[in-house]
Motif scaffolding. Structure first.
Motif, PDB file in Angstrom:
ATOM      1  N   PRO A 163      16.408  67.497  68.164  1.00 14.34           N
ATOM      2  CA  PRO A 163      15.517  68.234  67.266  1.00 14.34           C
ATOM      3  C   PRO A 163      16.247  68.801  66.050  1.00 14.34           C
ATOM      4  O   PRO A 163      17.457  69.061  66.098  1.00 14.34           O
ATOM      5  CB  PRO A 163      15.057  69.401  68.148  1.00 14.34           C
ATOM      6  CG  PRO A 163      16.251  69.694  69.010  1.00 14.34           C
ATOM      7  CD  PRO A 163      16.860  68.332  69.298  1.00 14.34           C
ATOM      8  N   TYR A 164      15.490  68.952  64.980  1.00 15.32           N
ATOM      9  CA  TYR A 164      15.992  69.713  63.839  1.00 15.32           C
ATOM     10  C   TYR A 164      15.715  71.201  64.029  1.00 15.32           C
ATOM     11  O   TYR A 164      14.745  71.581  64.699  1.00 15.32           O
ATOM     12  CB  TYR A 164      15.273  69.269  62.561  1.00 15.32           C
ATOM     13  CG  TYR A 164      15.814  67.985  61.963  1.00 15.32           C
ATOM     14  CD1 TYR A 164      16.894  68.013  61.080  1.00 15.32           C
ATOM     15  CD2 TYR A 164      15.246  66.761  62.272  1.00 15.32           C
ATOM     16  CE1 TYR A 164      17.381  66.838  60.527  1.00 15.32           C
ATOM     17  CE2 TYR A 164      15.730  65.584  61.728  1.00 15.32           C
ATOM     18  CZ  TYR A 164      16.801  65.631  60.856  1.00 15.32           C
ATOM     19  OH  TYR A 164      17.291  64.482  60.307  1.00 15.32           O
ATOM     20  N   LEU A 201      16.016  78.912  62.129  1.00 10.52           N
ATOM     21  CA  LEU A 201      14.625  79.138  62.508  1.00 10.52           C
ATOM     22  C   LEU A 201      14.025  77.807  62.945  1.00 10.52           C
ATOM     23  O   LEU A 201      14.609  76.746  62.702  1.00 10.52           O
ATOM     24  CB  LEU A 201      13.853  79.727  61.322  1.00 10.52           C
ATOM     25  CG  LEU A 201      14.405  81.068  60.803  1.00 10.52           C
ATOM     26  CD1 LEU A 201      13.581  81.555  59.621  1.00 10.52           C
ATOM     27  CD2 LEU A 201      14.434  82.110  61.914  1.00 10.52           C
ATOM     28  N   PRO A 202      12.867  77.830  63.590  1.00 12.09           N
ATOM     29  CA  PRO A 202      12.258  76.554  63.987  1.00 12.09           C
ATOM     30  C   PRO A 202      11.937  75.715  62.758  1.00 12.09           C
ATOM     31  O   PRO A 202      11.487  76.237  61.736  1.00 12.09           O
ATOM     32  CB  PRO A 202      10.961  76.972  64.694  1.00 12.09           C
ATOM     33  CG  PRO A 202      11.134  78.410  65.039  1.00 12.09           C
ATOM     34  CD  PRO A 202      12.060  78.988  64.008  1.00 12.09           C
ATOM     35  N   ALA A 203      12.170  74.427  62.864  1.00  6.93           N
ATOM     36  CA  ALA A 203      11.856  73.504  61.761  1.00  6.93           C
ATOM     37  C   ALA A 203      10.430  72.986  61.922  1.00  6.93           C
ATOM     38  O   ALA A 203       9.801  73.159  62.973  1.00  6.93           O
ATOM     39  CB  ALA A 203      12.840  72.345  61.782  1.00  6.93           C
ATOM     40  N   ARG A 204       9.935  72.369  60.867  1.00  6.93           N
ATOM     41  CA  ARG A 204       8.666  71.649  60.954  1.00  6.93           C
ATOM     42  C   ARG A 204       8.959  70.164  60.770  1.00  6.93           C
ATOM     43  O   ARG A 204       9.835  69.798  60.000  1.00  6.93           O
ATOM     44  CB  ARG A 204       7.684  72.142  59.878  1.00  6.93           C
ATOM     45  CG  ARG A 204       7.198  73.531  60.181  1.00  6.93           C
ATOM     46  CD  ARG A 204       6.122  74.068  59.265  1.00  6.93           C
ATOM     47  NE  ARG A 204       5.761  75.408  59.726  1.00  6.93           N
ATOM     48  CZ  ARG A 204       4.847  75.653  60.674  1.00  6.93           C
ATOM     49  NH1 ARG A 204       4.173  74.659  61.220  1.00  6.93           N
ATOM     50  NH2 ARG A 204       4.599  76.888  61.060  1.00  6.93           N
ATOM     51  N   ASP A 205       8.229  69.331  61.501  1.00  9.86           N
ATOM     52  CA  ASP A 205       8.485  67.894  61.407  1.00  9.86           C
ATOM     53  C   ASP A 205       7.853  67.328  60.139  1.00  9.86           C
ATOM     54  O   ASP A 205       7.283  68.067  59.327  1.00  9.86           O
ATOM     55  CB  ASP A 205       8.039  67.152  62.675  1.00  9.86           C
ATOM     56  CG  ASP A 205       6.526  67.142  62.853  1.00  9.86           C
ATOM     57  OD1 ASP A 205       5.794  67.409  61.879  1.00  9.86           O
ATOM     58  OD2 ASP A 205       6.077  66.859  63.977  1.00  9.86           O
ATOM     59  N   ASP A 206       7.944  66.007  59.973  1.00  9.39           N
ATOM     60  CA  ASP A 206       7.490  65.406  58.718  1.00  9.39           C
ATOM     61  C   ASP A 206       5.967  65.438  58.571  1.00  9.39           C
ATOM     62  O   ASP A 206       5.447  65.086  57.516  1.00  9.39           O
ATOM     63  CB  ASP A 206       8.038  63.973  58.572  1.00  9.39           C
ATOM     64  CG  ASP A 206       7.839  63.148  59.837  1.00  9.39           C
ATOM     65  OD1 ASP A 206       7.260  63.677  60.808  1.00  9.39           O
ATOM     66  OD2 ASP A 206       8.263  61.987  59.853  1.00  9.39           O
ATOM     67  N   GLN A 207       5.275  65.887  59.624  1.00  6.84           N
ATOM     68  CA  GLN A 207       3.826  66.062  59.498  1.00  6.84           C
ATOM     69  C   GLN A 207       3.445  67.535  59.464  1.00  6.84           C
ATOM     70  O   GLN A 207       2.263  67.880  59.534  1.00  6.84           O
ATOM     71  CB  GLN A 207       3.111  65.361  60.648  1.00  6.84           C
ATOM     72  CG  GLN A 207       3.164  63.840  60.517  1.00  6.84           C
ATOM     73  CD  GLN A 207       2.771  63.138  61.799  1.00  6.84           C
ATOM     74  OE1 GLN A 207       1.722  63.412  62.365  1.00  6.84           O
ATOM     75  NE2 GLN A 207       3.624  62.255  62.258  1.00  6.84           N
ATOM     76  N   GLY A 208       4.459  68.408  59.377  1.00  9.23           N
ATOM     77  CA  GLY A 208       4.179  69.833  59.240  1.00  9.23           C
ATOM     78  C   GLY A 208       4.041  70.584  60.554  1.00  9.23           C
ATOM     79  O   GLY A 208       3.796  71.790  60.558  1.00  9.23           O
ATOM     80  N   PHE A 209       4.225  69.894  61.687  1.00  5.25           N
ATOM     81  CA  PHE A 209       4.111  70.580  62.977  1.00  5.25           C
ATOM     82  C   PHE A 209       5.419  71.283  63.330  1.00  5.25           C
ATOM     83  O   PHE A 209       6.506  70.766  63.064  1.00  5.25           O
ATOM     84  CB  PHE A 209       3.738  69.587  64.086  1.00  5.25           C
ATOM     85  CG  PHE A 209       2.369  69.008  63.940  1.00  5.25           C
ATOM     86  CD1 PHE A 209       1.237  69.787  64.171  1.00  5.25           C
ATOM     87  CD2 PHE A 209       2.195  67.678  63.548  1.00  5.25           C
ATOM     88  CE1 PHE A 209      -0.041  69.247  64.024  1.00  5.25           C
ATOM     89  CE2 PHE A 209       0.928  67.137  63.401  1.00  5.25           C
ATOM     90  CZ  PHE A 209      -0.202  67.925  63.632  1.00  5.25           C
TER      91      PHE A 209
END
Lengths: 353, 353
Positions: free
Chosen positions: A260-261, A102-110
Motif C-alpha cells: 500500500p501507499y 497519513l492514509p493515501a487515496r488510490d487512483d480512484q480517490g478511495f
C-alpha cells in the motif's frame, strides 16, 4: 482485497517522534481503530504524548526500554524506538508506519486501507524464484503469464511487505537537496515479489512483516554517528532491510514491494536536507562497503531460523566489515544482543498478551 | 516520455499471421506511419496480404526466407517469421508487435505510443544490480530511493524492453481454459528493471530490443511438435527470452518490463484454449526441464559478445538438455545455425539499408 482480517493477529507499531499524535490518529481512525496499537515514545522526547481517545493502545517509554534492554548495546532512540515494539509484541503480523504519514487515496480517490493491504500481501504467497511480468499473480484479475513454470506457481510464504509513499518520497538527503520540490504523484497499482538474491533498500516508513517467522531479523543495529530524527538522517532501516532480505533469501521466504501507499507529509521537524547532508554523507559512503558484502555473502545450511541467520550475519559483519568502520562492529554487537533479547522476550510476550 | 526519436534508427517488425492488415495498420497509423515497417508474411499463408497505403514498408515472403535460410535448420513459419525481420534489419532498435494487438489507452484515456515508450526504455539505463522500490528511477518525477548505492546509480545499458497487454493477457492454454472470461484491465503505470539472475518469461507479443547489441540472441529455436498459430500454442519466444536474459545477465546488460501496454483482442483465428491444451501441455512439461538448467548455467568469461554467448548456450543445451527431449537438440542446432546466418547477413543488411 480481503476484508476478513483477524485483528487479533495484528499489532500496528507507531514510533512517536512527535508529541501530538492527534492529527495522525484522527486521519487514520477509520483504519486503525480496529487494531491494537503499540506506541513507542521516543526516549529523547521530553513532552507528554497526546493521544486521542478511542484507540486500543499501549504506550511504551524510556523506562520500559531500559528495563528490558538497559545493559545491552541496543539503542532505541528516534526511529529505532519502533524496534522495541517489535520486540514486545506477540502477534503474527507487525505493521509499522511513521507518524508523519497519513492514509493515501488510490487512483480512484478511495481511502487506502494500508493494514488490510499489508496483511493481504503477507497472507498470499510470494514468487521470488521466477519473475511474473503480470505482477502479483494472486491478485484478483491477475495470474501467471504464459511460460511461468507450473512447478513454481505455489510460490513461497511471504514474510515482508514494503509499502510506498505518495507526495514526499523516501529520498536521501542529496536527492532531496537537488529536487526539493519533487513530489511522487504516480499511484502505481501493483504489488510484486522482489526476486531472490536481488538487493534492495527497505524503508522503515511503511513496512510490515511476519513477526513469528522473521521478527528476529528486524533490529536497530546500524546507527550513524550523527544520526538525526529525519528519515534521511538514518540508515537503521536500510541496514536492517539488507540483512532481512538476506535472511529471507536464505530461508526461501518471500518479500513483496509496491502497495500500500501512504501519504507522506513534511512533519513539523521535516528538516533541512542541505543541513542533513553533513550527516547523511556518512551513510552514503557506508553503503559502498555494504554492497560488495551483501553481493558475496552466503549463509551456511546450518542456519535454519531467522535467529541463526542473524547470528551468522553478525559474525561475518564483524569479521569482514568491522575493520573498515567502527559502525559495523557496533552493528554486529547490536545484532547479537538483539537475538539474545528476542529469545528472552519470547515468554514475556506470551505473559503480556 | 521523449518525443525526439530518430525514426531512422527504428524498424517495426510485424509478423503477418492474418492476410488483412487493414484494421491493424489503420488503428496504428498515428504511431507507426513515422517508421519503417518490416512485414513478414507467414510462409504457411496462401492469401495475398492487404496493406493500406501510406506506410513505408517492405514485405518479405517465403521466397526471401528460403533464399537466406533455405539450407539451415531454421523454421520461419507462424510467429517465427518475425525473426526473419530481425535478421534482415540493420537498425539499432527493433520493435515487434503481434498483428492481433491494437494501440492501448493509458489510465487517462490517451493513446499509448508504444514505439516511443519502448525506445525510451531502451535509451535510458537499467538497474539490474540493485532493486529500486520507486520503479524506473530515470523516469520524470522519479529517482533512486534512500539507501540506493550511489556507485550503482549510473545503471547499465538497457537492451531489452518487454511490454504488456490490456484486455487479453498472455496466458497459457490451461490458464486461458480455466479463466476464459478474465480480462486484464489494470493499467500499471510503471517500468522496472528485472534484476540480474532473475529468470523471466519474455513474451514476443510486444517486445523491443537493441538489435546492434543483442540481436543474435533473438532467434527461433524451440519449436513444439504440435506448434500452432495461437500464442499459447508456441514456446519460441519463451525459450528465446530465457536465453536472451541469460546473455544480458552475463554481459552486464539490462532488461526492463512494464510499459508500454498494447490492447490485445481475439484475432479471427483466436483459437480454442481447450483444444490447444493438447498441444500446449508439451510446452508446459518442457519448462520443468528448462528451469533447473537456467538456474544453474553460467557462461565463461571468454564469451564477450551475444554471438559468443549463444554458441556457448547452444553447446550446453545440446549436452545437458538434449538427452531429455529431442526438441532441445533441435533448438541447439537452430541456435548455432542462427549465429552463422546472423554473421552472414550483417554485410547484406548494410547494403539493403
Amino acid at each position: 482485497m480481503s476484508l476478513d482480517i483477524d485483528g487479533s493477529e495484528v499489532d500496528v507499531v507507531i514510533a512517536a517522534l512527535h508529541p501530538n499524535l492527534t492529527t495522525f490518529l484522527e486521519e487514520w481512525r477509520p483504519i486503525l481503530s480496529r487494531y491494537h496499537l503499540i506506541i513507542l515514545k521516543d526516549p529523547d522526547m521530553k513532552e507528554e504524548l497526546q493521544i486521542p481517545s478511542g484507540f486500543d493502545h499501549q504506550v511504551y517509554t524510556k523506562v520500559d526500554m531500559e528495563k528490558v534492554a538497559g545493559q545491552t548495546s541496543i539503542n532505541f532512540s528516534g526511529h529505532s524506538s519502533r524496534y522495541f515494539g517489535y520486540l514486545i509484541s506477540c502477534k503474527k503480523y507487525i505493521i509499522s508506519i511513521d507518524d508523519d504519514c497519513l492514509p493515501a487515496r488510490d487512483d480512484q480517490g478511495f481511502l487506502v486501507d494500508a493494514v488490510a493491504q499489508h496483511v493481504t500481501n503477507l497472507s498470499t504467497p510470494a514468487t521470488p524464484f521466477f519473475f511474473n511480468t503480470l505482477y502479483d499473480p494472486y491478485r484478483k484479475g491477475a495470474d501467471f503469464v504464459r511460460g511461468y513454470p507450473f512447478s513454481l506457481r505455489n510460490g513461497v510464504e511471504c514474510v515482508m511487505s514494503c509499502g510506498l509513499w505518495l507526495n514526499i518520497a523516501d529520498y536521501d538527503a542529496p536527492t532531496q537537496a537537488v529536487k526539493p520540490d519533487e513530489r511522487n504523484l504516480r499511484y502505481v497499482d501493483a504489488v510484486l515479489t522482489v526476486p531472490v538474491r536481488s538487493m534492495m533498500p527497505v524503508s522503515g516508513i511503511n513496512v510490515a512483516f511476519r513477526r513469528d517467522i522473521v521478527g528476529p531479523a528486524f533490529f536497530p543495529a546500524l546507527r550513524l554517528a550523527g544520526e538525526g530524527k529525519c528519515r534521511w538522517e538514518t540508515m537503521e532501516d536500510i541496514w536492517c532491510g539488507m540483512c532481512a532480505k538476506l535472511v529471507c533469501d536464505h530461508l526461501g521466504l518471500g518479500v513483496k514491494s509496491g502497495l500500500p501507499y501512504v501519504w507522506r507529509g513534511h512533519g513539523v521537524d521535516g528538516g533541512d536536507a542541505l543541513e542533513s547532508l553533513k550527516k547523511e554523507w556518512e551513510g552514503v559512503k557506508l553503503m559502498e562497503h555494504v554492497v560488495p558484502f551483501f553481493q558475496s555473502v552466503r549463509l551456511p545450511r546450518t542456519a535454519v531460523t531467522a535467529e541463526d541467520c542473524v547470528i551468522k550475519i553478525a559474525g561475518m559483519v564483524r569479521e569482514q566489515l568491522g575493520p573498515l568502520d567502527l559502525v559495523f562492529k557496533h552493528a554486529a554487537d547490536a545484532m547479537e544482543a538483539w537475538v539474545k533479547l528476542w529469545k528472552a522476550a519470547a515468554p514475556q510476550s506470551q505473559i503480556n498478551s
